[in-house]
Design a protein around this motif. Structure first.
Motif, PDB file in Angstrom:
ATOM      1  N   SER A 135       0.835  -1.198   0.000  1.00  0.00           N
ATOM      2  CA  SER A 135       0.000   0.000   0.000  1.00  0.00           C
ATOM      3  C   SER A 135       0.872   1.251   0.000  1.00  0.00           C
ATOM      4  CB  SER A 135      -0.909   0.012   1.229  1.00  0.00           C
ATOM      5  OG  SER A 135      -0.149   0.256   2.412  1.00  0.00           O
ATOM      6  N   HIS A 136       0.252   2.389  -0.294  1.00  0.00           N
ATOM      7  CA  HIS A 136       0.984   3.654  -0.266  1.00  0.00           C
ATOM      8  C   HIS A 136       1.452   3.991   1.148  1.00  0.00           C
ATOM      9  CE1 HIS A 136       0.734   4.927  -4.400  1.00  0.00           C
ATOM     10  NE2 HIS A 136      -0.551   4.670  -4.441  1.00  0.00           N
ATOM     11  N   VAL A 137       0.642   3.682   2.146  1.00  0.00           N
ATOM     12  CA  VAL A 137       1.051   3.946   3.528  1.00  0.00           C
ATOM     13  C   VAL A 137       2.264   3.098   3.888  1.00  0.00           C
ATOM     14  CG1 VAL A 137       0.360   3.683   5.950  1.00  0.00           C
ATOM     15  CG2 VAL A 137      -1.197   4.765   4.313  1.00  0.00           C
ATOM     16  N   GLU A 138       2.236   1.817   3.531  1.00  0.00           N
ATOM     17  CA  GLU A 138       3.404   0.966   3.778  1.00  0.00           C
ATOM     18  C   GLU A 138       4.631   1.504   3.045  1.00  0.00           C
ATOM     19  OE1 GLU A 138       1.690  -3.541   4.400  1.00  0.00           O
ATOM     20  OE2 GLU A 138       1.637  -2.705   2.368  1.00  0.00           O
ATOM     21  N   ALA A 139       4.424   1.943   1.806  1.00  0.00           N
ATOM     22  CA  ALA A 139       5.544   2.438   1.013  1.00  0.00           C
ATOM     23  C   ALA A 139       6.124   3.717   1.596  1.00  0.00           C
ATOM     24  CB  ALA A 139       5.109   2.667  -0.429  1.00  0.00           C
ATOM     25  N   ALA A 140       5.286   4.538   2.232  1.00  0.00           N
ATOM     26  CA  ALA A 140       5.787   5.741   2.884  1.00  0.00           C
ATOM     27  C   ALA A 140       6.637   5.402   4.103  1.00  0.00           C
ATOM     28  CB  ALA A 140       4.623   6.647   3.286  1.00  0.00           C
ATOM     29  N   MET A 141       6.566   4.150   4.553  1.00  0.00           N
ATOM     30  CA  MET A 141       7.407   3.698   5.671  1.00  0.00           C
ATOM     31  C   MET A 141       8.649   2.957   5.197  1.00  0.00           C
ATOM     32  SD  MET A 141       4.689   2.721   8.653  1.00  0.00           S
ATOM     33  CE  MET A 141       5.996   2.780   9.888  1.00  0.00           C
ATOM     34  N   LEU A 142       8.846   2.874   3.887  1.00  0.00           N
ATOM     35  CA  LEU A 142      10.051   2.218   3.379  1.00  0.00           C
ATOM     36  C   LEU A 142      11.320   2.922   3.857  1.00  0.00           C
ATOM     37  CD1 LEU A 142       9.175   1.253  -0.310  1.00  0.00           C
ATOM     38  CD2 LEU A 142       9.987  -0.303   1.482  1.00  0.00           C
ATOM     39  N   SER A 313       4.623  -5.972   9.238  1.00  0.00           N
ATOM     40  CA  SER A 313       3.427  -5.122   9.126  1.00  0.00           C
ATOM     41  C   SER A 313       3.699  -3.770   9.777  1.00  0.00           C
ATOM     42  CB  SER A 313       2.228  -5.801   9.803  1.00  0.00           C
ATOM     43  OG  SER A 313       1.944  -7.057   9.209  1.00  0.00           O
ATOM     44  N   PRO A 314       4.440  -2.897   9.091  1.00  0.00           N
ATOM     45  CA  PRO A 314       4.756  -1.601   9.706  1.00  0.00           C
ATOM     46  C   PRO A 314       3.541  -0.714   9.918  1.00  0.00           C
ATOM     47  CG  PRO A 314       5.414  -1.632   7.399  1.00  0.00           C
ATOM     48  CD  PRO A 314       5.022  -3.036   7.750  1.00  0.00           C
ATOM     49  N   GLU A 315       2.434  -0.998   9.234  1.00  0.00           N
ATOM     50  CA  GLU A 315       1.230  -0.185   9.446  1.00  0.00           C
ATOM     51  C   GLU A 315       0.742  -0.282  10.891  1.00  0.00           C
ATOM     52  OE1 GLU A 315      -1.936   0.758   6.504  1.00  0.00           O
ATOM     53  OE2 GLU A 315      -1.114  -0.978   5.446  1.00  0.00           O
ATOM     54  N   LYS A 316       1.152  -1.315  11.607  1.00  0.00           N
ATOM     55  CA  LYS A 316       0.803  -1.418  13.026  1.00  0.00           C
ATOM     56  C   LYS A 316       1.364  -0.250  13.826  1.00  0.00           C
ATOM     57  CE  LYS A 316       0.552  -6.496  13.232  1.00  0.00           C
ATOM     58  NZ  LYS A 316       1.169  -7.721  13.816  1.00  0.00           N
ATOM     59  N   LEU A 317       2.402   0.383  13.293  1.00  0.00           N
ATOM     60  CA  LEU A 317       3.053   1.479  13.999  1.00  0.00           C
ATOM     61  C   LEU A 317       2.425   2.836  13.682  1.00  0.00           C
ATOM     62  CD1 LEU A 317       6.796   0.432  13.566  1.00  0.00           C
ATOM     63  CD2 LEU A 317       5.175  -0.222  15.356  1.00  0.00           C
ATOM     64  N   VAL A 318       1.483   2.862  12.745  1.00  0.00           N
ATOM     65  CA  VAL A 318       0.816   4.117  12.395  1.00  0.00           C
ATOM     66  C   VAL A 318      -0.258   4.390  13.447  1.00  0.00           C
ATOM     67  CG1 VAL A 318      -0.534   5.361  10.669  1.00  0.00           C
ATOM     68  CG2 VAL A 318       1.294   3.815   9.944  1.00  0.00           C
ATOM     69  N   THR A 319       0.014   5.355  14.298  1.00  0.00           N
ATOM     70  CA  THR A 319      -0.908   5.668  15.389  1.00  0.00           C
ATOM     71  C   THR A 319      -1.884   6.772  15.032  1.00  0.00           C
ATOM     72  OG1 THR A 319       0.818   7.103  16.293  1.00  0.00           O
ATOM     73  CG2 THR A 319       0.629   4.883  17.222  1.00  0.00           C
ATOM     74  N   HIS A 320      -1.552   7.579  14.022  1.00  0.00           N
ATOM     75  CA  HIS A 320      -2.422   8.679  13.612  1.00  0.00           C
ATOM     76  C   HIS A 320      -2.442   8.747  12.085  1.00  0.00           C
ATOM     77  CE1 HIS A 320      -1.206   9.754  17.695  1.00  0.00           C
ATOM     78  NE2 HIS A 320      -2.219  10.596  17.760  1.00  0.00           N
ATOM     79  N   GLU A 339       0.090  13.543  22.933  1.00  0.00           N
ATOM     80  CA  GLU A 339      -0.522  12.231  22.802  1.00  0.00           C
ATOM     81  C   GLU A 339       0.579  11.208  22.550  1.00  0.00           C
ATOM     82  OE1 GLU A 339      -3.535  12.116  19.752  1.00  0.00           O
ATOM     83  OE2 GLU A 339      -4.172  14.182  20.168  1.00  0.00           O
ATOM     84  N   ASP A 340       0.275   9.952  22.878  1.00  0.00           N
ATOM     85  CA  ASP A 340       1.190   8.866  22.514  1.00  0.00           C
ATOM     86  C   ASP A 340       1.172   8.694  21.004  1.00  0.00           C
ATOM     87  OD1 ASP A 340       1.907   8.299  25.136  1.00  0.00           O
ATOM     88  OD2 ASP A 340       0.298   6.831  25.400  1.00  0.00           O
ATOM     89  N   TYR A 341       2.333   8.489  20.412  1.00  0.00           N
ATOM     90  CA  TYR A 341       2.410   8.290  18.968  1.00  0.00           C
ATOM     91  C   TYR A 341       3.656   7.487  18.636  1.00  0.00           C
ATOM     92  CZ  TYR A 341       6.146  11.756  18.954  1.00  0.00           C
ATOM     93  OH  TYR A 341       7.321  12.410  19.185  1.00  0.00           O
ATOM     94  N   VAL A 342       3.638   6.829  17.500  1.00  0.00           N
ATOM     95  CA  VAL A 342       4.839   6.268  16.904  1.00  0.00           C
ATOM     96  C   VAL A 342       5.007   6.906  15.527  1.00  0.00           C
ATOM     97  CG1 VAL A 342       6.070   4.195  16.121  1.00  0.00           C
ATOM     98  CG2 VAL A 342       4.683   4.108  18.197  1.00  0.00           C
ATOM     99  N   LYS A 343       4.174   6.509  14.560  1.00  0.00           N
ATOM    100  CA  LYS A 343       4.256   7.113  13.235  1.00  0.00           C
ATOM    101  C   LYS A 343       2.952   7.842  12.926  1.00  0.00           C
ATOM    102  CE  LYS A 343       7.028   7.299  10.872  1.00  0.00           C
ATOM    103  NZ  LYS A 343       7.990   8.424  10.711  1.00  0.00           N
ATOM    104  N   ILE A 344       3.082   9.119  12.612  1.00  0.00           N
ATOM    105  CA  ILE A 344       1.943   9.923  12.185  1.00  0.00           C
ATOM    106  C   ILE A 344       2.007  10.035  10.667  1.00  0.00           C
ATOM    107  CG2 ILE A 344       0.823  12.177  12.305  1.00  0.00           C
ATOM    108  CD1 ILE A 344       1.831  12.439  15.155  1.00  0.00           C
ATOM    109  N   MET A 345       0.924   9.655  10.017  1.00  0.00           N
ATOM    110  CA  MET A 345       0.890   9.550   8.559  1.00  0.00           C
ATOM    111  C   MET A 345      -0.173  10.509   8.011  1.00  0.00           C
ATOM    112  SD  MET A 345       2.351   7.759   6.046  1.00  0.00           S
ATOM    113  CE  MET A 345       3.066   6.428   7.026  1.00  0.00           C
ATOM    114  N   VAL A 346       0.188  11.199   6.929  1.00  0.00           N
ATOM    115  CA  VAL A 346      -0.805  12.016   6.225  1.00  0.00           C
ATOM    116  C   VAL A 346      -1.043  11.384   4.865  1.00  0.00           C
ATOM    117  CG1 VAL A 346      -0.244  14.157   7.421  1.00  0.00           C
ATOM    118  CG2 VAL A 346       0.970  13.583   5.336  1.00  0.00           C
ATOM    119  N   THR A 347      -2.278  11.446   4.409  1.00  0.00           N
ATOM    120  CA  THR A 347      -2.637  10.817   3.148  1.00  0.00           C
ATOM    121  C   THR A 347      -3.408  11.800   2.289  1.00  0.00           C
ATOM    122  OG1 THR A 347      -4.651   9.904   4.110  1.00  0.00           O
ATOM    123  CG2 THR A 347      -2.703   8.490   4.104  1.00  0.00           C
ATOM    124  N   GLY A 348      -3.397  11.541   0.994  1.00  0.00           N
ATOM    125  CA  GLY A 348      -4.125  12.378   0.062  1.00  0.00           C
ATOM    126  C   GLY A 348      -4.192  11.705  -1.287  1.00  0.00           C
TER     127      GLY A 348
END
Length: 349
Positions: A135-142, A313-320, A339-348
């Motif tokens: 996915s694009h979200v996973e790819a943004a965590m590459l 599954s790095p998407e598990k680390l996307v908290t926001h 707030e508690d966070y690990v990875k904050i992701m923006v999408t569009g």
């Protein structure tokens, strides 16, 4: 297009900008997902970037909308990840294909415009095509994944050895995930938040393998679990002086300490810590960035392979998850730690 533009220290605005046109060997990427890195926070709020105005953001993925005149038209319409470091490809390090060691590099999101926008210009050389399973979200965590892979490869690991990951931000969490995938079973993780313990457990770390430094001293805890020997390898993922000293104390004689965390301030060693490095004959190594050579053995292809085969599954680390227009909410959460966070992701898109 809309873009987050950093005009100066603590002056970032979401505003209209001209959609850029790709140069001969560039492509125009429609940004679909972008992660906020810990390094973005001081760049935006404390130190500024290498130039202003600048569009930050170096962890992003998207779809190629247009290829430049000399770029391969095959990229148009392709889903891509983006290696943000732009090497000179002329220096001695580049001649060895160690592009992460280039001394004349540019960088998306800090030295030239990056991915906190609807569109970004990317050199064709910096693209990696995405399999449909990623996915694009996973790819943004590459990018952070590859950084963790690079750190892991800087250390000689034995599957029967004990490894400590000290600090459970994004890179520390990804290290735990990738070490487990690599078959390392004696992993001890050191953090300071309850949600870190819960998240590490979801990745497969045993509850008894997590140390909360608010409740107990990490050095004694590690010694108890290694029969007094210490760890064969320690990844220091915090970047503070006290964490560096602690990492040295946690290592066994002839052990390895890999420094991963970006430094918050000057680092200094007291005499006893320096003596321990000498007398225990420790190996201290640094790591920075990741290898991207277009070869299947580089860090990015290693990470992409694990993603495409659903090994991690790095998407598990996307908290926001935020829209691009609300990116400033994520910046303030990370800056103010509200707030508690690990990875904050923006999408569009």
């Amino acid at each position: 297009m809309k873009a987050w533009i950093l005009h100066g220290i603590n002056d970032i605005r979401f505003e209209e900008a001209a959609r850029p046109e790709p140069a001969d060997k560039e492509v125009l990427v429609s940004v679909r997902a972008a992660g906020i890195c810990g390094s973005d926070i001081p760049r935006i709020f404390k130190t500024g970037a290498h130039r202003h105005p600048l569009i930050p953001g170096h962890e992003f993925s998207g779809v190629v909308e247009k290829a430049g005149a000399l770029a391969d038209k095959k990229w148009e319409g392709k889903r891509v990840g983006v290696f943000p470091l732009i090497p000179c490809r002329e220096c001695a390090a580049c001649a060895r294909r160690q592009y992460e060691l280039c001394r004349n590099y540019s960088y998306l999101g800090s030295r030239r415009d990056g991915g906190f926008a609807e569109y970004a210009l990317v050199p064709e050389w910096n693209l990696i095509e995405l399999p449909t399973a990623v996915s694009h979200v996973e790819a943004a965590m590459l990018e952070p994944m590859a950084v963790a892979v690079h750190a892991m490869r800087r250390v000689q690991l034995c599957q029967s050895g004990t490894v400590v990951v000290y600090g459970l931000g994004t890179i520390g969490m990804l290290l735990v995930m990738l070490l487990l995938d690599a078959g390392i079973r004696n992993i001890l993780a050191v953090g300071n938040k309850e949600f870190q313990r819960q998240l590490a457990g979801k990745m497969g770390l045993a509850e008894q393998s997590y140390c909360d430094v608010r409740a107990q001293a990490a050095d004694g805890w590690v010694r108890e679990r290694t029969n007094g020997a210490g760890a064969d390898a320690v990844f220091e993922c915090v970047g503070r002086n006290e964490a560096f000293v602690q990492a040295v104390r946690l290592a066994a004689p002839m052990g390895q300490v890999c420094l991963v965390g970006n430094p918050y301030s000057d680092m200094a060693l007291d005499k006893n810590t320096y003596w321990r490095i000498l007398r225990d004959q420790l190996v201290i190594t640094g790591t920075w960035n990741s290898s991207f050579t277009h070869g299947h053995d580089d860090d990015w292809h290693y990470a992409l392979d694990r993603l495409s085969r659903k090994r991690v599954s790095p998407e598990k680390l996307v908290t926001h998850r935020l829209s691009m227009g609300n990116l400033d909410e994520g910046l303030h959460i990370m800056r103010d730690k509200t707030e508690d966070y690990v990875k904050i992701m923006v999408t569009g898109g």
